[in-house]
Scaffold this motif. Sequence first.
Motif, PDB file in Angstrom:
ATOM      1  N   ASP A 156      16.440  -1.517  43.708  1.00  0.00           N
ATOM      2  CA  ASP A 156      16.815  -2.780  43.916  1.00  0.00           C
ATOM      3  C   ASP A 156      18.332  -3.052  44.238  1.00  0.00           C
ATOM      4  OD1 ASP A 156      18.072  -2.903  41.554  1.00  0.00           O
ATOM      5  OD2 ASP A 156      16.260  -4.653  40.501  1.00  0.00           O
ATOM      6  N   PRO A 180      22.083  -8.865  48.876  1.00  0.00           N
ATOM      7  CA  PRO A 180      21.698  -8.638  48.190  1.00  0.00           C
ATOM      8  C   PRO A 180      20.000  -8.163  48.868  1.00  0.00           C
ATOM      9  CG  PRO A 180      21.988 -10.630  49.047  1.00  0.00           C
ATOM     10  CD  PRO A 180      22.879  -9.916  49.706  1.00  0.00           C
ATOM     11  N   LYS A 182      17.814  -9.392  46.296  1.00  0.00           N
ATOM     12  CA  LYS A 182      16.497  -9.727  45.649  1.00  0.00           C
ATOM     13  C   LYS A 182      16.677 -11.579  45.586  1.00  0.00           C
ATOM     14  CE  LYS A 182      14.387  -7.278  42.412  1.00  0.00           C
ATOM     15  NZ  LYS A 182      13.890  -6.819  40.495  1.00  0.00           N
ATOM     16  N   HIS A 187      16.605 -15.166  40.402  1.00  0.00           N
ATOM     17  CA  HIS A 187      16.649 -13.313  39.624  1.00  0.00           C
ATOM     18  C   HIS A 187      18.785 -13.481  38.886  1.00  0.00           C
ATOM     19  CE1 HIS A 187      13.419 -11.484  39.541  1.00  0.00           C
ATOM     20  NE2 HIS A 187      13.374 -12.207  41.175  1.00  0.00           N
ATOM     21  N   GLU A 189      19.487 -12.108  36.225  1.00  0.00           N
ATOM     22  CA  GLU A 189      19.923 -10.958  36.551  1.00  0.00           C
ATOM     23  C   GLU A 189      20.150  -9.769  36.646  1.00  0.00           C
ATOM     24  OE1 GLU A 189      17.034 -11.536  36.799  1.00  0.00           O
ATOM     25  OE2 GLU A 189      16.434 -10.395  37.296  1.00  0.00           O
ATOM     26  N   TYR A 190      20.308 -10.156  38.322  1.00  0.00           N
ATOM     27  CA  TYR A 190      20.258  -9.175  39.690  1.00  0.00           C
ATOM     28  C   TYR A 190      22.302  -9.682  39.403  1.00  0.00           C
ATOM     29  CZ  TYR A 190      19.437  -7.755  43.765  1.00  0.00           C
ATOM     30  OH  TYR A 190      20.144  -6.261  44.703  1.00  0.00           O
ATOM     31  N   LYS A 193      24.452  -8.232  37.264  1.00  0.00           N
ATOM     32  CA  LYS A 193      24.428  -7.078  37.071  1.00  0.00           C
ATOM     33  C   LYS A 193      25.143  -6.251  38.063  1.00  0.00           C
ATOM     34  CE  LYS A 193      21.546  -2.647  36.829  1.00  0.00           C
ATOM     35  NZ  LYS A 193      19.898  -2.138  37.517  1.00  0.00           N
ATOM     36  N   TYR A 194      24.866  -6.931  39.825  1.00  0.00           N
ATOM     37  CA  TYR A 194      25.548  -6.139  40.910  1.00  0.00           C
ATOM     38  C   TYR A 194      26.706  -6.270  41.311  1.00  0.00           C
ATOM     39  CZ  TYR A 194      21.763  -3.035  40.932  1.00  0.00           C
ATOM     40  OH  TYR A 194      20.128  -2.179  40.508  1.00  0.00           O
ATOM     41  N   CYS A 269      25.393   1.365  42.962  1.00  0.00           N
ATOM     42  CA  CYS A 269      24.650   0.729  43.698  1.00  0.00           C
ATOM     43  C   CYS A 269      23.863   1.926  43.426  1.00  0.00           C
ATOM     44  CB  CYS A 269      24.583  -0.019  44.605  1.00  0.00           C
ATOM     45  SG  CYS A 269      25.517  -1.469  44.350  1.00  0.00           S
ATOM     46  N   SER A 274      16.396   1.973  39.890  1.00  0.00           N
ATOM     47  CA  SER A 274      15.915   1.191  39.190  1.00  0.00           C
ATOM     48  C   SER A 274      14.239   1.122  38.771  1.00  0.00           C
ATOM     49  CB  SER A 274      15.910   0.255  39.985  1.00  0.00           C
ATOM     50  OG  SER A 274      17.193   0.469  41.142  1.00  0.00           O
TER      51      SER A 274
END
Lengths: 329, 329
Positions: A156, A180, A182, A187, A189-190, A193-194, A269, A274
């Motif tokens: 993802d 992105p 998502k 999200h 958390e996305y 994370k990124y 990435c 994932s």
Amino acid sequence: MLRPQHHLLSPPATISPSSAVSFPPLPPRVLPLRRRGAGTGTPLRGKTSSAVRASSAPGATESEVVVVVAHREVVRALASRAEARLGARLLPSAVPPDVAEFRSGGAGNAVGSLDVRRGAPGSTIDFMLQSSLHCKVPNGAIDITSLLIFLNASTDAPHFLMEIIQGSPTSIVVILDLLPRKDLGLHPEYIEKYYESTQVDKLREKIEELPQTRLYRSQSLFVRSAFSPTAILISIDCGQGGESTLEEIVYGQLATVANELLQIWLDCCADRASEMEEGERESMLKRDQIVRSKSIEVDLTSNLPRMFDPDVASRVIAEIRKAFGVEEA
Amino acid sequence: MLRPQHHLLSPPATISPSSAVSFPPLPPRVLPLRRRGAGTGTPLRGKTSSAVRASSAPGATESEVVVVVAHREVVRALASRAEARLGARLLPSAVPPDVAEFRSGGAGNAVGSLDVRRGAPGSTIDFMLQSSLHCKVPNGAIDITSLLIFLNASTDAPHFLMEIIQGSPTSIVVILDLLPRKDLGLHPEYIEKYYESTQVDKLREKIEELPQTRLYRSQSLFVRSAFSPTAILISIDCGQGGESTLEEIVYGQLATVANELLQIWLDCCADRASEMEEGERESMLKRDQIVRSKSIEVDLTSNLPRMFDPDVASRVIAEIRKAFGVEEA
């Protein structure tokens, strides 16, 4: 491709007269370039040569003088670094020769190149696409260079996207993002994370500190929505006589920032699949599909036919659709 | 609330000394205001009085002189217009008196007010929230005024959100948006329906034309992601001696743009329920919930306790959580 539509449709008002720069017939290989250490992450601040200039390509006859566009060199060097790192995860180029290089048949005022390498089976790579377009306009020329590395459904992680539009020897528009995949509102958390843990927003801040930068906003609300909150969306305008300043910025700060972003993308990435639930993956794929279709619609299908003859344009668009995995609407 | 965290944590560096403005004890009703025709959509360009000034409130004793903040007047007038139009769709205010008005018990350097009206059963309104916070800081004061009108699950239309943060007599931050409730990358038709056909982006362009405006970016990537691509996210800085210029802009262009956006929202968003599939509605509710929780976390739970005594802060936060329909994390 997420290309800002109106740049092609109506070139920036600041395009300078091209009297100092001629656009001679191009050599068989479109715009072969002298590599100049661009894209290595080392700012080349001492440089003072002009941003768009004529120089002899190796083996070119006098009538085949090439225009070297600084930003194109930087993007190509970046692409080479990505290719070196991704290695066998990229399959060989699979674009037919008449799409790898193309020009407008009639007026002969537009040339372009497209390269697409699919990801190898089992890798996280969907495709890597490089393109460059050069189009004469009444007061000069427009150059657009793109590098897209899109990932497949095994991850993802965001796609890598860079696009530079040069409408005059003293100004460019830069679009540089980890795109992105998502819904960020759903999200957090996305984002963490990124975008947060990778500190990519610092790169945006670094380039926006330059006094020559202004924020750039696409006319398409959809395109604006597709970017991450850390996207670099700027114009860099060095004003009259600013050719060498622009070149310094392109080979310097811009190359550095683009290289650092690519490095983050390669490290955080591109490497790993994932874990996702099936519904999550389906929803991501659906989103990916819409972003891709809509981008092509906003961008290429309205713009390429304005630069190239219809048969050339549709050949190129068909190949890009194939890479993007989207059918004609 | 989507309040930019760092404005409260670290007031803008441009805060001017407050020597010209005193902050006397406030009357029982926090900051009663002389309405001045603001928010009617009529620019009041001829005005030259200062942006923050002392004036007597009707019935106030000499020790109860009030500070009139132009932006607060504009937001309140806006709220009144919304109330007039929504009429019986809003239930009476249901906030306990010690939350309707509150102040820091110890140092007495912060006062605030909160009003929440829930939507009537069968209406599209979830709640309408107005709040204003005033907090003395070493070099002056910070004023924050908010107006949020959130819709319920009977519609997917965007919420209305306006927030103004004033950190000095000459500068403000403006946050004004129709807050999307769907993933715009997945729903181009949502962009078309609520943002393109309503031409709200023209309002953003109108206010950004002012030379005093700069784009404002929240430090929270999540907050940035939550806004629409047409959101007005700007600072307006009129520089030293610019008190009257700021006031003119606030009563003039800002009031006009905010009124026009509210009108669009009232006409195109607040009135009608939307047809949705059940899964679509569930997914929208989940998104709404995350945006609300995350906003409260980024914003109030970290900021209010820094302005107010813990018992006051937690009382107010509890009431806002109730309005937002989110539990403590």
